[in-house]
Design an enzyme around this catalytic site. Structure first.
Site, mmCIF file in Angstrom:
data_model
loop_
_atom_site.group_PDB
_atom_site.id
_atom_site.type_symbol
_atom_site.label_atom_id
_atom_site.label_comp_id
_atom_site.label_asym_id
_atom_site.label_seq_id
_atom_site.Cartn_x
_atom_site.Cartn_y
_atom_site.Cartn_z
ATOM 1 N N GLU A 90 0.723 -1.123 -0.366
ATOM 2 C CA GLU A 90 -0.141 -0.055 -0.233
ATOM 3 C C GLU A 90 0.683 0.969 -0.242
ATOM 4 O O GLU A 90 0.315 2.400 -0.006
ATOM 5 C CB GLU A 90 -1.354 0.081 0.926
ATOM 6 N N ASP A 137 -4.831 -6.498 3.830
ATOM 7 C CA ASP A 137 -6.042 -6.577 2.300
ATOM 8 C C ASP A 137 -7.729 -5.878 2.945
ATOM 9 O O ASP A 137 -8.478 -5.719 2.132
ATOM 10 C CB ASP A 137 -6.875 -7.511 0.938
ATOM 11 N N ASP A 169 -1.739 -1.449 -10.160
ATOM 12 C CA ASP A 169 -2.018 -2.792 -9.557
ATOM 13 C C ASP A 169 -1.321 -2.917 -11.333
ATOM 14 O O ASP A 169 -2.413 -2.783 -12.458
ATOM 15 C CB ASP A 169 -3.160 -2.593 -9.113
ATOM 16 N N GLY A 180 -13.003 3.327 -18.221
ATOM 17 C CA GLY A 180 -14.153 4.359 -17.962
ATOM 18 C C GLY A 180 -14.732 4.525 -19.772
ATOM 19 O O GLY A 180 -16.100 4.581 -19.266
ATOM 20 N N ARG A 188 5.204 7.523 -7.380
ATOM 21 C CA ARG A 188 4.449 7.603 -8.062
ATOM 22 C C ARG A 188 4.814 9.251 -8.790
ATOM 23 O O ARG A 188 3.392 9.828 -8.042
ATOM 24 C CB ARG A 188 3.472 7.139 -7.624
#
Length: 496
Positions: free
Chosen positions: A189, A436, A328, A252, A235
């Site tokens: 994470e 998770d 991911d 999307g 990032r």
């Protein structure tokens, strides 16, 4: 390849919690097999083709120990093989059911070809698990591999001894699987607490990822952390969010295949997104030609975004800069059907646009290292702090995990011969501490399943330690049964 515009690093984080033997649908093993078929197989195929072309330092690939364990597990291998066969049968059923319906019939035929290729690929290249496949990519320098702690715990909330045990155990697990210990990790994470770099240095970790806000948005170079020699990369959210953000991104688009809409009679996804507010029954049929056209535009848009960002950073800093985009792995193929094709598109187009494409290691070799930085407590979750994993919704889970760690540390103060019961109690505890479960509860994504999993593993750990004192024979029998359903057979509780 030298880049006149600057340097780009793509980082993929491959992770799923331990799912084998813990339910099937809608969460459980089906989640593993869908990700395996639609993300891991095509992404590895892409990397293998780059290897055959002589490409090196293509991207940085994080593989968590708990995922690697599942992709090597004999039970998972057998079950996934059966799943692939069933997938192909479902496409044959769809072909008959949809005969005469042009768009749906074409979709069934294409899905049958994809399932057949996946089955053949698995039978010829994955028969002995993921590790031999991964090792070939690492040894040929196609990827730089990132490791991580054993079962993907949120490290800032761990007791120091438990944190150290999980990290060293994870690095050792990777070495067992591919023959070398990774120098870098994807911190679960992107969770960080001040001072963690000291533990990283002691464990042999030389680089790790943080989210852009941890560096106050200045992600144009890697930086050493505190007074250590450990390096962090941030990032670049301006670029990363172009693809996938909490609110928007390419997947999307109306023309892409819709992840959420199923034809349950055949178990396939026949629709395109169509519109965010369109009900599943009203969505338009998926049209591959439309998706391909949109994909080309999104490849170009991303390349233009990277080049524009690098030029802006060079103007700001006076030299070539670095952009790190991290996602991911499961986004590509599992969540976003067209994702693997998009990956290939940008990895081929960026060098043609004058961008050096390399790994995190390659970025350091190219000189993208700035001065030291003091990082704040942070993550890549909502708010960029720890709220997803220690917020009000999961306060009870945090308290349970803290108490579990205290019981573990107290129970393992004793030394002596290796004890399979203690080993299994520790395996269960590691699975209970997976990040998770809190994530799924906070995000209300299969929250009941996540709570049940955390409680189950905690209860098993406590049960084994209690039986050890009251009924050693039963404890050994119970540990043996649970061991057959667990990862990390090499785990030695004495090292805690």
């Amino acid at each position: 390849m030298s880049g006149s515009e600057g340097t780009f690093c793509l980082v993929l984080h491959s992770h799923l919690p331990w799912l084998a033997h813990h339910g099937n649908w809608p969460v459980g093993e089906e989640w593993l097999y869908q990700s395996w078929a639609h993300s891991y197989l095509p992404v590895v195929d892409l990397l293998r083709r780059f290897a055959d072309e002589g490409r090196r330092d293509v991207l940085t690939l994080g593989v968590t120990p708990v995922l690697a364990a599942q992709l090597d597990d004999p039970y998972s291998l057998r079950s996934f093989h059966e799943w692939l066969g069933t997938w192909r049968l479902r496409t044959e059923h769809a072909a008959g059911l949809w005969r005469g319906q042009d768009a749906l019939s074409a979709l069934a035929a294409d899905e049958h070809r994809t399932a057949t290729r996946a089955l053949e690929d698995f039978e010829t290249r994955w028969r002995h698990g993921f590790s031999p496949v991964l090792r070939s990519l690492v040894d040929s320098d196609v990827v730089e591999l990132l490791g991580g702690p054993l079962a993907h715990p949120f490290q800032p909330l761990l007791e120091p001894r438990v944190r150290d045990f999980a990290l060293r155990g994870g690095l050792d697990d990777t070495r067992l699987r591919i023959g070398r210990r990774p120098e870098g990790i994807w911190a679960p994470e992107c969770g960080y607490a001040p001072g963690m770099e000291t533990g990283y240095a002691e464990a042999g970790v030389r680089r790790f990822l943080v989210d852009g806000p941890s560096l106050r948005g200045d992600t144009s170079a890697a930086r050493t952390v505190g007074s250590s020699d450990v390096v962090c990369f941030g990032r670049d959210l301006e670029v990363t969010y172009r693809v996938w953000s909490p609110k928007a991104g390419y997947p999307g688009h109306a023309n892409y295949r819709d992840f959420h809409t199923w034809a349950h009679e055949v178990g396939l996804k026949p629709s395109r997104v169509t519109g965010k507010t369109v009900e599943p029954a009203d969505k338009a049929p998926y049209e591959p030609a439309l998706a391909t056209e949109t994909l080309g535009a999104h490849v170009k848009d991303f390349v233009d975004t990277v080049v524009t960002r690098l030029r802006s950073l060079r103007e700001q800093h006076g030299h070539e800069s670095l952009v790190v985009a991290a996602y991911d792995t499961e986004l590509f193929g599992h969540w976003w059907h067209e994702g693997p094709a998009w990956l290939e598109g940008i990895l081929r187009a960026l060098p043609e646009a004058g961008v050096r494409v390399t790994t995190l290691r390659g970025a350091l070799e190219a000189g993208h290292l700035g001065g030291p930085v003091d990082l704040p407590a942070s993550s890549w979750g909502s708010g960029k702090d720890w709220r997803v994993w220690d917020g009000e919704q999961v306060a009870d889970m945090v308290a349970d995990n803290t108490a579990l760690q205290h019981r573990l540390l107290a129970a393992h103060e004793r030394t002596g011969l290796r004890d399979p019961v203690r080993d299994q109690a520790l395996r269960e505890a590691m699975l209970a501490l997976s990040s998770d479960w809190a994530f799924m509860v906070t995000k209300d994504s299969a929250a009941d399943y996540a709570r049940r999993r955390a409680q189950t593993h905690t209860a098993r750990s406590d049960e084994l330690l209690a039986l050890l004192d009251t009924d050693p024979a039963r404890a050994l029998s119970r540990a043996s049964t649970l061991r057959a359903e667990s990862p990390f057979g090499h785990m030695d509780a004495r090292t805690l």
